[in-house]
Each structure stands twice: as structure tokens, then as C-alpha cells.
Scaffold this active site. Structure first.
Site, PDB file in Angstrom:
ATOM      1  N   LYS B  81       8.040  18.267   1.835  1.00  0.00           N
ATOM      2  CA  LYS B  81       8.253  16.877   2.246  1.00  0.00           C
ATOM      3  C   LYS B  81       7.172  16.017   1.611  1.00  0.00           C
ATOM      4  O   LYS B  81       6.004  16.435   1.548  1.00  0.00           O
ATOM      5  CB  LYS B  81       8.196  16.779   3.775  1.00  0.00           C
ATOM      6  CG  LYS B  81       8.523  15.405   4.345  1.00  0.00           C
ATOM      7  CD  LYS B  81       8.559  15.436   5.872  1.00  0.00           C
ATOM      8  CE  LYS B  81       8.897  14.086   6.474  1.00  0.00           C
ATOM      9  NZ  LYS B  81       8.986  14.141   7.961  1.00  0.00           N
ATOM     10  N   SER B 156      13.288  12.395   9.964  1.00  0.00           N
ATOM     11  CA  SER B 156      12.812  11.858   8.707  1.00  0.00           C
ATOM     12  C   SER B 156      12.738  12.865   7.551  1.00  0.00           C
ATOM     13  O   SER B 156      12.714  12.451   6.390  1.00  0.00           O
ATOM     14  CB  SER B 156      11.415  11.257   8.904  1.00  0.00           C
ATOM     15  OG  SER B 156      10.490  12.263   9.254  1.00  0.00           O
ATOM     16  N   SER B 180      11.941  15.175  13.685  1.00  0.00           N
ATOM     17  CA  SER B 180      12.127  14.964  12.241  1.00  0.00           C
ATOM     18  C   SER B 180      12.377  16.236  11.436  1.00  0.00           C
ATOM     19  O   SER B 180      12.696  16.149  10.250  1.00  0.00           O
ATOM     20  CB  SER B 180      10.926  14.227  11.654  1.00  0.00           C
ATOM     21  OG  SER B 180      11.021  12.861  11.963  1.00  0.00           O
TER      22      SER B 180
END
Lengths: 501, 501, 105
Positions: B81, B156, B180
Site C-alpha cells: 500500500k 482505503s 481499510s
């Protein structure tokens, strides 16, 4: 403006101090393992943590926590086992995260005190009526300490293009983060101080205490110890506090005293002329010997403080605190008392020697080597050592013994000390090699006295007119004539005989 | 390579590389080809670090050639990420603010994956600074759900979830502040785990909510996720993250053991919550039956304060985000808008134009909630509510080994379908509470929705630091779902099967 | 009581986020809606409930040794400065803090 003494007869000053001390004795910063150094090139002792880079996380320095616990124990604070760090937010580029990691309502050290002994000229600042004083005018006063908390220092900023490196008028500022994150302890006093001298003494005593603990080099000049003063005044007898003014840029004991003295007088003048003191921050200008406005405070700053979730809380175990206690050295007051009791030193000497750990160490080691001459060692330590840079305990011991045994005079001792300064030479050898033995030959000394008296008609007349003090001058002349080799006591004796004949 | 990447999980790749069936370089090249072939349609990656990947893979192969240990993740490609640092890559947090930010250090979680032999393939898209549930707030591109490219991947960590679901990489790292990892895993039909707070180091992960953030893995199977977890906790507590803990556990040990007699808590009001779509409710019902078929026993539990979790989260999260994002002022890094005369203006406009709308909303909400006077009305009570929710969990876990609950109220929605922030926030209801309490949780695909054909997931939550037990139940659920023919195990999204090697 | 535009202007100025007039309106609406969502926080009797600032149980007293660069985190000056928009020599550079006007000083 009126003098401080005049002002303080009518007005009472209420002074509180905030004293920041960098823990310069540590090897690393507060929340990262960057080296501590004041002298390196800009931005060389930095890492993601102290640069506030995204993703970096703080870890507290164990030795810093030990240092603040020791500072708390030395200032009679209650050590708070349960405490934590807070984030204090303000946008300013000297704080890399735009928040400072500091402590909240509960600091590591709470509710301490230091007892001050105010003596001599400084004691006269406080009108006698406000406190019980001893016969010599001295008094003691206990100053409460609100708290000592742990935090991190900010980066150093250089403002370019403004006058004297000040912020106003600067076109740009350069930032060096070497200082950012240096462990800092902030001590806040209660507003218990009443005179500039008390404030100066508090600061001095705190410095001596921290030096004894070995937690900081406490250099006011280099900024490792910094002091802000808050001062307000009120009419004697009033209970309500006046408007408080905060003072910055105090970088010497003298500045602290003089800035407070100036500010007290300034406020008195404002009030006596019917004006009002504004709540503001003022800047001490040592060159102009005055304070000038930095900024006016309208509302209290809102720092939006909350417990820092990156730093687990503390619940210090008893053993941790005991370890700190066990590491505590003897503090200056205790040391002074011991010197008075064990060595028979006078209070003034004992206080002087105990105040500085290096001096105290030199004294104690020299006493141990010199055997039974503690008073002379103290005398040498206090009066001769400050003039040299680096002498060994054995040199001080040996010089003290030489004086005690009348082998050399005190004046010669001063010279010998200067010769051995920075060496490992034996003072006895120096004395032998240079033939510096004290002169004890009666004829030589009598000749010296006669030679001096031959040129001192005026002093002889003065003496004979009853001014006995003039003999001091004559002894000095004799010492000069003997190049320091004569014993001043001897000279005095011979002079007296001659003059009273 | 003998098999296409589509059919190999992390466990099989690591085993194959260790045995020499294929090399780490071959696997990395295959992954790069797949990314090349598929990512144009998925847009999971913001950056592919081909050179770094091949270099790392060559090192793994060299270790094997030298007879050294290649590590439990030998040659396994993984995605990161883009809020995690890796030297040699940019770390943008999908924000203009950090568009050109070069990592200056490597996050501990990324380091540990590489130390275990895994190959970093690149950085994945996300909601800007992790604020969001759809990955739409990325400043750079729109990531698509591999199961239906007209739908959001969730967020996210949407890029990481989509990269795994499309078969671009077998493993990816995400961060989970309020769901997330779990919610995008649910939307994309992969396994996503949020370990117990403190199990995985946060050092090097750009912080959103420091007391809520936790790093975790995505994989196509529970075993792959367990394997990645082993690497993430190897070496124990990270000395650079004060909140990290020692949890060296072999998450693979006993993973396939029977769950006969284990108790799974079920809270009726959540399983039939009014916000749940019918297909999700059906999926959950199936999941419960599957667990019972595997021998687990369902027990009713209550979490009386769970309704307030969203409110507590939307106080704590924004407050922590406000201070964590304060450091983005354009001084040491990040977007700086030229042409402003004062520092304050420069900072305010750099932040205005560097941050997207949601990042600004959350910071201002946090700045408001921390203001003096407001703090006591929201922040402090939110942390009290946290105590209540934590106690709810403790009481529930006295009665069960894990809790089953929904992950998201619906399957993945179409782009633009949900735009009101408040409605978006409400969709986090089921995931947020385990960030509040800190316990571990995992999302496991349990079938395809009757109405949308999109993946449906169940969420399991375990007691703190008993993630191993939770994984065992997750594995049983996954096995049962496969046995019951509800969903193919370790499948990639059908549209992306067979593209690339 | 709902937040006014002036309140929001103040918060934004404190948080150093410049807002246009339109953005100010939107932000005002957003903040008031968000605050409404937070109401449940105040729905419970929280007397005598201790706050949990840290979701980490009994973890306490985490401290590190005083060892320079124990984990090799220190950065060379080039690394330190490489993401900065403006530098001079070895230092980070920012514009005038108070505002520089020609003829000042």
C-alpha cells in the site's frame, strides 16, 4: 525611573520562573537515537523521527527519564509513577511534526521546592518587614516548584536579512534540526520569588544542583539552560495579582537579575503614572539594559493537547525510582554541611567549593593527599585555583603543605601554581629548582623593611598619627621588595617593632 | 514456469522456490508480465518497481544457490500500500502532497517481508492518506474492482485488495484504521486480516490514526495470510515502534486443525442489521451453517455499546489524523506552493492545494474536536466509550473463541453510487469496533451475492493477541465454503483468469 | 449549537488550511453534519468510566537505550534534505515568517 530599592518599598514583585534545561550529558535525543551535539554541521544529526518524516515513530530515551526523576528527587518533588506524554500543537517549522511531544497535567515530577539562602548585598532587595532576617541581614526562603516535565527541544532557526538575526524584517529563515528532539526538562516554579536576587539565586542553585547530578552542562551562554521570567507587581498589602509580563532572551544570571529589576521598575513607573501594564512578552536587550515588546497576548493559546497515542503510558516501578535514587550524588547543600562539619570550613568557603562538582572533587582529593591541612587546601582552592586552568589534586595538596609549613608564601604559591598549570610537575621540585623558598633570614628581612621605611615618610607619619591600617600598605611594599619571598606576617612584626620604637 | 501465477498461492510459490522448481526471478518476471497485462484495467498500482523486484529476486536465488536459507516467503511477489515506505520507491499516500516523496527509509513491515524472501513488486493505490472506503479519493487514479470493473474495490487499501483479486500478486500489505483492509478484501473476494493492535510494527507506515492503525496482509487464502503474518511478526517487537509487542507465533501451526467444539459468538441484532442487503444477510447465514458443519458451536453474545463505535471512531480518528497530518507543511518535504510572502500563507495554501477534500475535512473536524472546551465534550467521552466497548468484547470473549459478524452492509457498489460522507462513514459500522478495542479481525469470502454476483464476506473477530485461534476458524470457514460449493477456494476474479503467464 | 462560517474560518486558520468562500460553506455543512453523527458519544452515563487512550492493555514504560544510532536510522544531510522544496546549503529554507516588505528593518 526610581531605583529598585525605592520601588520595592512600595510595591511587591511576584516572580515565577520557567527554566528549560537540555540533558546534554546524554548520548542521544529524546525520542530517537540521533547523536546529541551542539557543534556539528547543520542537519547532520537527524533521522526520520526528529525530522518529523511521515511514518516515523518516537521511542523515549530511558536515560532521559532517569535524569528527570533524579532532577525531581534533587528538588524535593513527588515523582509521579503514572504519567504520559502529550502532543502540543502549534504550527512553526522549528517543531518538525508541528506538535511538540511534552507532558500534560501530570508531569514526572510535581510539587517540589528549593530553599534559598539570601545573603549580603542581595538580601537588602527585600524590605526587612516582609521576612524574618538574621542579624547580618541574611534570610532563607523556600520556593515551591510546580512541576518538572519532560519534552523535546526545537530546531534552531537563523533569520536572514533582519537586524541582528532577529525575525522582524528577515527575508527568509534557515532551519537546522540538529537541536530538534534534544531531551529537555522544563521546571516551572510557583510565583514565590519576590526579588530579582531571589530569582537569580534560584536559577544559580538549580544550576548547581543539575551540575551535581551530572545531567547537563547547564550552559546559559550556549543555551543548554534557558530561563523565562514572569513578573507582575502589586501594592504592598494587596492580595490580588497584577498583570503578568513574560520575559525572554535571558542568557546569564546577571541578565536575569537586571531584566527583572528593570521590568519591576518599568511596571511601577507605568502604574504610578496612572497607566496599565499590558499582558505581553518582552525581550531583554542586554546592550540597552532594557526590555522591549515582542508580542502582545490577547487570548490564551489553544494547543489542543491530548495524550500521544504513539507513546505507551508510564507506570514507573518502585525499582526504577530506587535505581535513580541510588545514582544520586551528594548535592551541594549536603556537601557544604559536611565540609563545615568534617573540615571546619567556614560557610562561605564551604558553599563556594560545594557549588561546583569539579571544584569539590579537586578539593576533596587534595585534602585526602594533604593530610591535615583542609583549611589551607580550601584557601588555595578558593583563592588560587580559579586563576589557573588545569591543576592536579596532588599539586594543590603539595602547595598547601608548602604554605602550611612556611616553606613558601601564599604569593609564591600563586606563582608555583601558574608554573605547574597544565603539567604533571611536582610543585616541590619547582620550588627547589627555582630556589623559591620563603625567606626566613632575619637580617635580609630587616634590611628590606628599613629600605622600604626610608622611602615612606608619609606612611610613617600617618601610622604614628593613629592610622594603624597603613601597615598593610607597608607590608605590601616589603613583599614587593623581597619579590614575594618574605613572609608577610614576619614583615608585619618587624614593621611594628620599628614603627612603635 | 510450469504453472501460471493464477494457480499458485504464496505457500506454493515459496515452496517451489525453496525446492528449486522455479526461481524467484522467474516468479517476479511472471508477476511483472501479469501486472503489465492486467493493470491497465484494474489500476491497482501507482508504481511498479520492476528493477527493485528483479534485484531482490536475484538475491533470493543467489541465497539459494549458496545453500543459504531463502526464507519462508522465498520469491513470493507482494504489493505494498502506498502509505508504506520502501527505499527506492516513492511513497505518495495517493496524495498530491506527497506526489514526489522519495522514501528515506523502509517500513519495518516491508523490511520483514523482504527479509522473509518476498519480492516487492510495487506500490498500490489507496484513498488519499487512507481516508475513505472506495479508493476514489486517490489523487491519481481510480482503482477498479476486478469482479466488476464498474464497481469500487473498497478502501482505503483498495489497490492492494484489487491487485490480489486480479491475480497480479499473491500477497499484498494494507493498513486498517476502521476497516481499510477488511472491507476492500470483502468487496474484492479475497482474505484480508487486521491483526491485533501492536502485533505488526507501524514504523514506516504513514500514520492516520495512531491508536487505530494496524498493518495486515491480503491473500487469496487464509494459509497465505497466515504465512505472511509469520513474516510480519518475525523478530518480535520492533524497537522502533513503542506500541509494538512480542507475538512471535507460528500462525500456520494447527491452522488446518478441526474447530470441533470451538464457540463462535453471534450477535443477532448485527447479523440482521437494518443496513444489511438481503444477499449479504443470506451469505452470513450460509457462513454460520458452514461453521456449524465444521463442528463449531454458535453462541449468542451481546456487545451493548457497539452502536456508539462509529461515533467514537469519528472522534478519535480525525483527532489523531489532525495531528499526524500537521507535519505536512511543505518545509521538510511535500507540496509547497510558491509565491507566498509569509510562512503562514505558504503553509496554508500548500496544505489547501496539496490535500484533497476528505483529508481536509478530517483534519478540520479533528482540529475542532480537540479545541479547548470541545475536547471534554467529545474526545474524552469517546475514549471513555472505548473503555465500554473494550469491556463489551472482554465479556463476550468469556463466552466464545471468536465472533462472526458482517464485514460491510452491502457488496461493492458502483462508482459514484455513495457520495455522502455521512452515509459512507455509516458503512464502517461492522469493522470499526475492533479498531476501537484493538482486537484482531479478518474478512473471509463466503460466496457471491444472489443479486449483484459480487463477493460477500463474513468477518471473524478474536480476542486480543489470539489471532492464531481466529485464523484457525477463518480457515475452517474457508474450507467449509469451498466444500459447500459456495465459492471456489483461492480464486481470482473470473475476468482476469488466464491473462498473462 | 451549530458551527458558523466564522467558527470554521477560525478552525481552518488554526489548522493552516486555506479555504475559498465556497469551500468554507461546504466545510461548514460537512462539519455540522459530522458533529451530529457524533451524538451517541454523549448518550451514555460515563460517570466513573476511565478513558482508554491506549488500546494496548497494560503495556507501559517502553523506553530505549541511550545508544547513538543503534538502529542505523540517522540520515546523511543529502538524504535529509532530498524531499525539501527549498534548501540553502545544508539547511531547510522557509520564507519570511512575519512577512518581508521592501524597506523593512
Amino acid at each position: 525611573m526610581k531605583s529598585l530599592a525605592e520601588v520595592l518599598c512600595d510595591w511587591e514583585a511576584v516572580i515565577g520562573l520557567e527554566i528549560h534545561t537540555e540533558l546534554t550529558a546524554l548520548k542521544t535525543k529524546m525520542f530517537c537515537n540521533c547523536r546529541l551535539s551542539h557543534h556539528d554541521e547543520p542537519n547532520t544529526n537527524v533521522c526520520p523521527v526528529c525530522l518529523g518524516m511521515p511514518g516515523a515513530l518516537p521511542v523515549p530515551n530511558r536515560e532521559a527519564i532517569k535524569s528527570i526523576v533524579m532532577a525531581g528527587l534533587a528538588t524535593n518533588c513527588k515523582i509521579q509513577k503514572r504519567t504520559c506524554f502529550y502532543r502540543k500543537h502549534y504550527f512553526y517549522p522549528d517543531m518538525a511534526k508541528n506538535y511538540q511531544t511534552t507532558q500534560g497535567p501530570v508531569a514526572f515530577c510535581m510539587n517540589g521546592r528549593l530553599v534559598l539562602e539570601v545573603t549580603g548585598e542581595g538580601a537588602t532587595e527585600r524590605p526587612d518587614s516582609t521576612i524574618g532576617k538574621d542579624d547580618d541581614g541574611s534570610y532563607t526562603v523556600s520556593i515551591r516548584i510546580k512541576r518538572i516535565h519532560m519534552e523535546e527541544d526545537a530546531a534552531k532557526m537563523v533569520h536572514v536579512g533582519g537586524k541582528e538575526g532577529r525575525i522582524g524584517g528577515a527575508s527568509e529563515s534557515l532551519i537546522d534540526y540538529n537541536r530538534c528532539g534534544i531531551p529537555l526538562i522544563e521546571l516551572v516554579t510557583d510565583p514565590d520569588l519576590r526579588t530579582p536576587e531571589e530569582a537569580r539565586l534560584f536559577m544559580e542553585k538549580l544550576r548547581q544542583t543539575f551540575l551535581a547530578l551530572g545531567i547537563s552542562d547547564c550552559s546559559l551562554e550556549h543555551g543548554s539552560m534557558r530561563c523565562d521570567g514572569n513578573v507582575s507587581i502589586r501594592r504592598r498589602g494587596d492580595v490580588e495579582l497584577g498583570t503578568k509580563v513574560e520575559m525572554k532572551n535571558i542568557n546569564s544570571f546577571k541578565s536575569l537579575h537586571d531584566a527583572l529589576a528593570y521590568e519591576i521598575c518599568r511596571q511601577a513607573q507605568v502604574l504610578e503614572e496612572g497607566g496599565a501594564v499590558l499582558q505581553e512578552t518582552r525581550h531583554w536587550e542586554p546592550s540597552g539594559r532594557r526590555t522591549t515588546v515582542m508580542r502582545t497576548k490577547e487570548a490564551a493559546d489553544d494547543y489542543r493537547m491530548y495524550p500521544d497515542p504513539d507513546l505507551p503510558p508510564f507506570n514507573l516501578p518502585d525499582e526504577f525510582i530506587e535505581q535513580c535514587r541510588a545514582r544520586m550524588p551528594e548535592l551541594p547543600d549536603a556537601k557544604r554541611n559536611r565540609y563545615m562539619k568534617s573540615y571546619g570550613l567556614r560557610r562561605r568557603e564551604a558553599t563556594y567549593i560545594a557549588a561546583d562538582p569539579k571544584t569539590a572533587r579537586l578539593f576533596e582529593e587534595a585534602v585526602a593527599l594533604a593530610g591535615d591541612a583542609p583549611l589551607m587546601v580550601a584557601n588555595v582552592t578558593m583563592n588560587l585555583v580559579p586563576a589557573v586552568r588545569n591543576v592536579q589534586p596532588f599539586q594543590v595538596a603539595s602547595i598547601s603543605q608548602l604554605i602550611c609549613s612556611d616553606a613558601i608564601t601564599f604569593a609564591q604559591a600563586r606563582e608555583v601554581l601558574q608554573i605547574v598549570d597544565g603539567t604533571t610537575d611536582d610543585p616541590r621540585q619547582v620550588v627547589d629548582e627555582r630556589g623559591m623558598r620563603q625567606c626566613t633570614d632575619a637580617i635580609t628581612m630587616a634590611n628590606a623593611v628599613d629600605a622600604v621605611l626610608a622611602h615612606s615618610k608619609k606612611q610613617i607619619n600617618q601610622y604614628q598619627d593613629g592610622n594603624k591600617k597603613v601597615i598593610g600598605y607597608l607590608i605590601g611594599q616589603c613583599m614587593k621588595a623581597s619579590q614575594g619571598a618574605g613572609n608577610p606576617k614576619y614583615f608585619g612584626k618587624i614593621l611594628k617593632e620599628r614603627l612603635e620604637r | 514456469m510450469m504453472y501460471g501465477l493464477d494457480h499458485l498461492g504464496a505457500v506454493q510459490i515459496a515452496r517451489g522456490v525453496a525446492k528449486g522448481d522455479f526461481s524467484a526471478v522467474e516468479v517476479a518476471e511472471a508477476s511483472l508480465e501479469v501486472i503489465e497485462a492486467k493493470d491497465g484495467d484494474v489500476c491497482a498500482f501507482l508504481q511498479v518497481c520492476a528493477e527493485l523486484a528483479l534485484k531482490t529476486a536475484r538475491e533470493t536465488d543467489a541465497r539459494r544457490a549458496a545453500g543459504k536459507n531463502v526464507g519462508p516467503l522465498a520469491g513470493v511477489p507482494f504489493a505494498i500500500k502506498d502509505n508504506m515506505h520502501l527505499v527506492g520507491t516513492r511513497t505518495t499516500c495517493a496524495s498530491r502532497m506527497l506526489e514526489h516523496y522519495e522514501s528515506t527509509f523502509t517500513a519495518t513491515c516491508v523490511r520483514r517481508m523482504i527479509d522473509a524472501g518476498a519480492t516487492p513488486m510495487g506500490k498500490t493505490n489507496m484513498d488519499e492518506f487512507a481516508f475513505g472506503s472506495t479508493t476514489e479519493s486517490s489523487a491519481f487514479c481510480k482503482t477498479r474492482n476486478p469482479w466488476d470493473v464498474e464497481r469500487v474495490p473498497g478502501g482505503s487499501s483498495g489497490g492492494s485488495a484489487a491487485a490480489v483479486a486480479a491475480g497480479e500478486v499473491p500477497l499484498a500489505l494494507g493498513s486498517d484504521t476502521g476497516g481499510s483492509i477488511r472491507q476492500p478484501a470483502c468487496f474484492c473476494g479475497v482474505v484480508g486480516m487486521k491483526p491485533t493492535y501492536g502485533a505488526v510494527s507501524r514504523y514506516g507506515v504513514v500514520a492516520f490514526g495512531s491508536s487505530l492503525d494496524q498493518v495486515g496482509p491480503f491473500g487469496r487464502s487464509v494459509s497465505d495470510v497466515a504465512l505472511a503474518m509469520n513474516a510480519l511478526v518475525a523478530g518480535g517487537k520492533d524497537p522502533l515502534d513503542a506500541t509494538s509487542r512480542d507475538v512471535e507465533t507460528n500462525y500456520l501451526a494447527g491452522l488446518d486443525d478441526s474447530v470441533e467444539g470451538m464457540r463462535v459468538g453471534i450477535m443477532g441484532s448485527l447479523m440482521t442489521h437494518q443496513s444489511l442487503s438481503p444477499e449479504v444477510m443470506l451469505g452470513l447465514k450460509d457462513a454460520c451453517s458452514v461453521l456449524e458443519d465444521q463442528g463449531a458451536r454458535l453462541v449468542e453474545i451481546e456487545l451493548p455499546h457497539i452502536d456508539s463505535a462509529i461515533a467514537a471512531y469519528y472522534v478519535i480518528g480525525p483527532c489523531e489524523a489532525f495531528s499526524n497530518l500537521a507535519r505536512f507543511d511543505g518545509v521538510r518535504f511535500g507540496y509547497r506552493e510558491p509565491g507566498h510572502a509569509t510562512l503562514a500563507e505558504q503553509t496554508a495554501w500548500s496544505r489547501a492545494h496539496g490535500f484533497g477534500a476528505e483529508a481536509k475535512r478530517r483534519q478540520l473536524l479533528g482540529a475542532y474536536l480537540l479545541a479547548s472546551g470541545v475536547y471534554d465534550k467529545y474526545y474524552y467521552p469517546a475514549q471513555q466509550v472505548r473503555t465500554l466497548i473494550t469491556a463489551d468484547y472482554q465479556a463476550a470473549f468469556d463466552r466464545c473463541d471468536a465472533i462472526i459478524l458482517p464485514c460491510a452492509p452491502t457488496t461493492a457498489w458502483r462508482f459514484g453510487e455513495v457520495s455522502d460522507p455521512a452515509r459512507m462513514y455509516a458503512s464502517d459500522l461492522f469493522t470499526i469496533s475492533s479498531n476501537i478495542a484493538g482486537n484482531g479481525s479478518i474478512s473471509v469470502p463466503v460466496g457471491l451475492g444472489r443479486d449483484t454476483g459480487m463477493p460477500v464476506a463474513a468477518q471473524l473477530q478474536g480476542p486480543t493477541f489470539q489471532d492464531q485461534k481466529m485464523l484457525r476458524l477463518a480457515r475452517a470457514l474457508e474450507r467449509g465454503v469451498h466444500e459447500a460449493g459456495l465459492m471456489k477456494a483461492a480464486a481470482i476474479a473470473p475476468a482476469f483468469v488466464g491473462r498473462g503467464r | 449549537m451549530a458551527l458558523t462560517r466564522d467558527d470554521v474560518r477560525g478552525i481552518a486558520s488554526y489548522a493552516r488550511i486555506a479555504l475559498t468562500e465556497d469551500e468554507l460553506d461546504e466545510m461548514c455543512t460537512y462539519l455540522n453534519a459530522a458533529i451530529e453523527l457524533l451524538a451517541p458519544i454523549r448518550a451514555y452515563d460515563l460517570t466513573d468510566v476511565e478513558p482508554t487512550f491506549y488500546p494496548m492493555g497494560e503495556l507501559a514504560n517502553v523506553m530505549a537505550a541511550d545508544e547513538p544510532d543503534e538502529y542505523g536510522c540517522m540520515l546523511g544531510v543529502e538524504e535529509a534534505l532530498k524531499n525539501a522544496a527549498s534548501t540553502r546549503g545544508r539547511a531547510f529554507r522557509v520564507p519570511s515568517i512575519l512577512g518581508f516588505k521592501e524597506g523593512d528593518g
